[in-house]
Design an enzyme around this catalytic site. Structure first.
Site, PDB file in Angstrom:
ATOM      1  N   LYS A  35      -0.313   4.203   8.378  1.00 23.71           N
ATOM      2  CA  LYS A  35      -0.316   2.735   7.833  1.00 23.71           C
ATOM      3  C   LYS A  35       0.596   1.871   8.513  1.00 23.71           C
ATOM      4  O   LYS A  35       0.437   0.462   8.446  1.00 23.71           O
ATOM      5  CB  LYS A  35      -0.284   2.788   6.220  1.00 23.71           C
ATOM      6  CG  LYS A  35      -1.400   3.408   5.680  1.00 23.71           C
ATOM      7  CD  LYS A  35      -1.037   3.164   4.251  1.00 23.71           C
ATOM      8  CE  LYS A  35      -2.098   3.997   3.132  1.00 23.71           C
ATOM      9  NZ  LYS A  35      -3.325   3.339   3.144  1.00 23.71           N
ATOM     10  N   LYS A  81       0.750  -1.081  -0.099  1.00 19.07           N
ATOM     11  CA  LYS A  81       0.049   0.137   0.007  1.00 19.07           C
ATOM     12  C   LYS A  81       0.873   1.208   0.122  1.00 19.07           C
ATOM     13  O   LYS A  81       2.129   0.897   0.055  1.00 19.07           O
ATOM     14  CB  LYS A  81      -1.028   0.090   1.312  1.00 19.07           C
ATOM     15  CG  LYS A  81      -0.201  -0.375   2.568  1.00 19.07           C
ATOM     16  CD  LYS A  81      -1.088  -0.410   3.672  1.00 19.07           C
ATOM     17  CE  LYS A  81      -1.910  -1.757   3.713  1.00 19.07           C
ATOM     18  NZ  LYS A  81      -3.375  -1.522   4.051  1.00 19.07           N
ATOM     19  N   ARG A  82       0.514   2.560  -0.158  1.00 15.40           N
ATOM     20  CA  ARG A  82       1.037   3.623  -0.240  1.00 15.40           C
ATOM     21  C   ARG A  82       1.995   3.592   1.245  1.00 15.40           C
ATOM     22  O   ARG A  82       1.444   3.187   2.357  1.00 15.40           O
ATOM     23  CB  ARG A  82       0.315   4.939  -0.217  1.00 15.40           C
ATOM     24  CG  ARG A  82      -0.087   5.212  -1.575  1.00 15.40           C
ATOM     25  CD  ARG A  82       0.997   5.242  -2.782  1.00 15.40           C
ATOM     26  NE  ARG A  82       1.513   6.328  -2.435  1.00 15.40           N
ATOM     27  CZ  ARG A  82       1.113   7.686  -2.990  1.00 15.40           C
ATOM     28  NH1 ARG A  82       0.210   7.635  -3.981  1.00 15.40           N
ATOM     29  NH2 ARG A  82       1.799   8.828  -3.029  1.00 15.40           N
TER      30      ARG A  82
HETATM   31  C1  AZC Z   1      -8.143   6.457   0.925  1.00 13.86           C
HETATM   32  C2  AZC Z   1      -8.550   5.960   2.256  1.00 13.86           C
HETATM   33  O1  AZC Z   1      -7.067   6.169   3.032  1.00 13.86           O
HETATM   34  C3  AZC Z   1      -8.621   4.485   2.100  1.00 13.86           C
HETATM   35  O2  AZC Z   1      -8.643   4.121   3.590  1.00 13.86           O
HETATM   36  C4  AZC Z   1     -10.011   4.303   1.430  1.00 13.86           C
HETATM   37  O3  AZC Z   1     -10.080   2.839   1.267  1.00 13.86           O
HETATM   38  C5  AZC Z   1      -9.886   4.553   0.077  1.00 13.86           C
HETATM   39  O4  AZC Z   1      -9.498   6.152   0.101  1.00 13.86           O
HETATM   40  C6  AZC Z   1     -11.304   4.707  -0.689  1.00 13.86           C
HETATM   41  O5  AZC Z   1     -12.208   4.918   0.037  1.00 13.86           O
HETATM   42  N1  AZC Z   1      -7.887   7.888   0.650  1.00 13.86           N
HETATM   43  C7  AZC Z   1      -7.424   8.211  -0.343  1.00 13.86           C
HETATM   44  O6  AZC Z   1      -6.915   7.633  -1.031  1.00 13.86           O
HETATM   45  N2  AZC Z   1      -7.061   9.565  -0.524  1.00 13.86           N
HETATM   46  C8  AZC Z   1      -7.505  10.605   0.250  1.00 13.86           C
HETATM   47  C9  AZC Z   1      -7.378  12.024  -0.122  1.00 13.86           C
HETATM   48  O7  AZC Z   1      -8.379  10.268   1.273  1.00 13.86           O
END
Ligand code: AZC
Length: 836
Positions: A571, A565-566
């Protein structure tokens, strides 16, 4: 229809029918035609890449046909439509997905085989379309797949970046960013629509004049660029519907400012115009931090302005006017990124269509709804008033007007409460006045939703507390989901086949709750051994990938433990690597006898760090440094291997997810809004070690607490723990592993100091706090893995309990509870071959 018309229509139908036929020879004809006439290679000599291109064009022909007929059907039926507005779509590859959805995979494989090409090989030649950062963008792509499959009259709108997500390479353990110029060799999936072009304006000033006794505002922009549409057909799974993803690309304006060419400096004028293209050229690679970059705001306005002009134009073309517009259109804002669209729709309705404020506001608030994807405050977008004022002067006026009325409403409801006004105002006062985009979205949307139950509760208590008090009915939850096509059926054929055979049907691929039928087989020894065989096949594929990308040989007898993941502090990749160091330190101090009892592990980590996120980049280096040390320590051998997989992306995930046995979703409770890879892993029989965060909570509920390894502080305990952290005792093992890093055991001690400081000091993400519980959970993993029957049972139960996490379910809920749109399924034409 007259006799002539009928004759013509029959002829046209038959012509298409003879062209697109579902037999091997027709498919081969079509592929070879594209080799010769589309990519202009010789049909006698074309390589794998050219075979891929021609196959893609041939598939696209079918998509176009289905796209055209679906759009015509939507037009004729005229149902309420939904438009999904997202700055990101993390599409990945399209070839196999399209062939599977059209049910043509077998046919194409055979057709290619006879021509001397292997579909499995040529499909690898497709470049990922990486027009997104991570979870948010991939969710948007899963949603498109589900909207098509659920036959919704839906379109996606986004930007056609020329440079997608950067390509990550690892040099000497450090992340390097390389441009992803994914369009270099062409993109066979898109259809350029040069005739669908809209002017988008920037800068300039606003003037006012009287018209029919009303004040009309006129924006006199100083810069204009054209937005050109590129359509990307999105086929549904086993339906005749194909929907559209329309992406905008910036081009120099065709008309604006022609005079400047006559000023003498012709060449300079051309060069200046050329700058227009930079608006859609690059995806910003930060997924959660907002930087007040002018270009980013330009991108956002460019995107929503073109989108709204297109939606209004198509609506009026069909209906003659904008009457009933707000009953027939729903607009979903994917995070705050498209929020400037609220002001743009107001502007278009008032200034262009000459509606009054009240009617415009009524329509605007009826069509927009908004999804929030994170509680991290640094992700909440705010634009300096000064910047907005300069770039979009008319929008700034409108935002002030919206805010003025909103503050009136606030006073009417809560009386004179200055502190509240200060907190809730769309304009944040201070040295630098800012526009709070989330507040604008909250005021103008009829609905706001979080992306998992815990997250939807948290936003009501934290970032949006005041708004929840004011508009409690606006708040909803829509737990995320993922498409079971890409993320199970297509990426894991052996598991798909086993499930089909066991359930006696493949209907689960679009009705995922049917997986529940696997529960009754969970204890069946014979079924379990087949389950294990399937996992071994996927592990072997992953092992080969690891060898190819990292040069490390791993044993498929080891437990494959994955965190991809990023890279982000919240995280907690750091918790993972500290756990790995602890494991390493234990193993190297064991007697041979003790070693015999160790469960061998391969720890696989992957993910990109935002280029400006220093600490995250140091974490990558730490992982690499630990892997160097561990993988070369003869005292460890095959008992522990650590690999960092470079350039984690959608296509790699399609190999990694099926091949994993344990996956880590270990964010500090209350920080990961949902997570979606947790769903993908669970769906592929991979067990989860995780905190009670995001969708983990609901996954545990669905598959049963016994089938998941949960540990760590709970979300409601986190705030108090943070304040106490400095006074709490640190676990000895934690202190020891941290000391190993700072003492230079892995080299680069100074370079790692910020990481050490972060977990030793205020420890905002509670790494030290959760460390002992994490180790206990990892012990439980080892113990369980030794009993293959129990482990396999848990794995089966994970898959069986995943029905809820299909994005089909999520999308049905959005459709009924937010958008008010209904399926509009195009009937298959009579005698149409399957896949038509
Ligand atoms: C992500 C969330 O971090 C993740 O938990 C979630 O599953 C995903 O969105 C889809 O809803 N958020 C992002 O990638 N970016 C931002 C700006 O929140």
């Amino acid at each position: 229809m007259s006799e002539d018309e009928r004759h013509r229509s029959d002829l046209l139908y038959t012509l298409m029918d003879t062209y697109i036929k579902n037999d091997v020879l027709s498919v081969q004809e079509s592929i070879v035609n594209h080799v010769e006439y589309t990519i202009a290679r010789s049909r006698y000599h074309f390589d794998d890449f050219e075979a891929y291109q021609a196959t893609a064009y041939s598939t696209r022909d079918r998509l176009i046909e289905s796209w055209n007929d679906t759009q015509q059907y939507f037009h004729d039926q005229d149902p309420k439509r939904v438009y999904y507005l997202s700055m990101e779509f993390l599409v990945g590859r399209s070839l196999l997905n399209a062939l599977y959805n059209l049910n043509l995979k077998g046919l194409y494989r055979e057709a290619l085989e006879q021509l001397g090409y292997n579909l499995e090989i040529i499909k690898e030649r497709e470049r990922d379309a990486a027009l997104g950062n991570g979870g948010l963008g991939r969710l948007a792509s899963c949603f498109l797949d589900s909207m098509a499959t659920e036959n919704l009259p839906a379109w996606g709108y986004g930007l056609r970046y020329q440079y997608g997500m950067f390509r990550q390479t690892i040099q000497d353990g450090f992340q390097r960013e390389n441009p992803d110029y994914w369009l270099t060799l062409g993109n066979p999936w898109e259809i350029e629509r040069p005739n669908v072009t809209y002017p988008v304006s920037f800068y300039g000033h606003v003037s006012a004049r009287e018209e029919d006794g009303r004040q009309i505002f006129v924006w006199n922009p100083a810069e204009q660029v054209d937005a050109v549409a590129y359509d990307n057909p999105i086929p549904g799974y086993r339906t005749a519907n194909t929907i559209n993803l329309r992406l905008w690309s910036a081009k120099p304006s065709r008309e604006f400012d022609l005079e400047s060419f006559n000023s003498g400096d012709y060449v300079a004028s051309i060069l200046e115009k050329q700058n227009a293209e930079s608006i859609s050229s690059v995806l910003y690679p930060d997924d959660r931090t907002y930087k007040g970059k002018e270009l980013r705001l330009k991108q956002q306005h460019f995107f929503v302005s073109a989108t709204l002009q297109d939606i209004l134009r198509r609506y009026t073309a069909q209906h003659g006017s904008l009457e009933n517009f707000s009953d027939k259109v729903a607009l979903q804002l994917n995070d705050t990124h498209p929020t400037i669209g609220i002001a743009e729709l107001m502007r278009l309705l008032m200034d262009v269509y000459k509606w009054g404020w009240t009617a415009s506001w009524e329509a605007t608030t009826k069509v927009f709804s908004f999804t929030n994807h994170t509680v991290l405050p640094e992700a909440l977008e705010q634009w300096p008033v000064e910047l907005l004022q300069e770039l979009l002067p008319r929008h700034m006026q409108i935002i002030y007007d919206i805010n003025w009325r909103f503050l009136q409403e606030l006073r009417a409801k809560f009386g004179n409460d200055q502190a509240r006004e200060y907190r809730m105002s769309i304009i944040q006062e201070g040295d630098e006045k800012m526009v709070r985009m989330a507040h604008l979205a909250l005021v103008a949307s009829h609905t706001v939703n979080g992306v998992a139950e815990i997250h939807s509760e948290l936003i009501k208590q934290t970032i949006f507390e005041d708004f929840y008090e004011m508009y409690p009915k606006k708040f909803q939850n829509k737990t995320n989901g993922v498409t079971p096509r890409r993320w199970l059926a297509f990426c894991n054929p052996p598991l798909r086949n086993l499930i089909n055979e066991t359930l006696g049907t493949d209907a689960w691929i679009s009705r995922l709750d049917l997986l529940e039928g696997l529960k009754s087989h969970a204890d069946d020894g014979e079924f379990q051994s087949r389950w294990v065989e399937v996992k071994q096949l996927a592990k072997a594929k992953l092992a080969a990938k690891i060898k190819e990308l990292c040069g490390v040989e791993v044993s498929t007898d080891a437990l494959f433990d994955v965190q991809v993941k990023r890279i982000h502090e919240y995280k907690r990749q750091v918790l993972n690597i500290l756990g790995i160091i602890h494991r390493y330190d234990q193993i190297r101090n064991m007697s041979e006898e003790e070693k015999a009892d160790v469960v061998p592990r391969v720890c696989i980590i992957g993910g990109k760090a935002a280029p400006g996120y220093e600490l995250a980049k140091r974490i990558i280096k730490l992982i690499s440094a630990v892997s160097q040390r561990v993988n070369n320590d003869p005292a460890v051998g095959d008992l522990l291997k650590v690999v960092f997989i470079p350039d984690y992306n959608v296509s790699l995930a399609e190999v990694i997810v099926p091949g994993s046995e344990l996956s880590q979703h270990i964010s500090t409770a209350g920080t990961e809004a949902s997570g979606t890879s947790n769903m993908k892993f669970a769906m592929n029989g991979c067990l989860i070690i995780g905190t009670m965060d995001g969708a983990n909570v609901e996954i545990a509920e669905e598959i049963g607490d016994d089938n998941i390894f949960i540990f760590g502080a709970l979300a409601h305990e986190v705030p108090k723990l943070r304040t106490e952290r400095a006074d709490l005792k640190v676990d000895d093992r934690f202190a020891h592993v941290v000391r190993l890093i700072s003492s230079g055991e892995f080299g680069y001690a100074d370079f790692f100091t910020p990481i050490v400081d972060a977990v030793q000091g205020s420890d905002y993400y509670l790494v030290a706090n959760d460390f002992p519980a994490y180790l206990r959970a990892q012990d439980a993993v080892d113990r369980t893995y030794k009993n293959s029957s129990i482990w396999t049972r848990m794995s089966i139960m994970s898959v069986a309990g995943c029905g809820k996490f299909s994005s089909d379910r999520t999308i049905r809920q959005y459709a009924t509870e937010i958008w008010g749109v209904e399926p509009c399924e195009r009937p298959r034409p009579p005698n149409a071959p399957e896949g038509y």
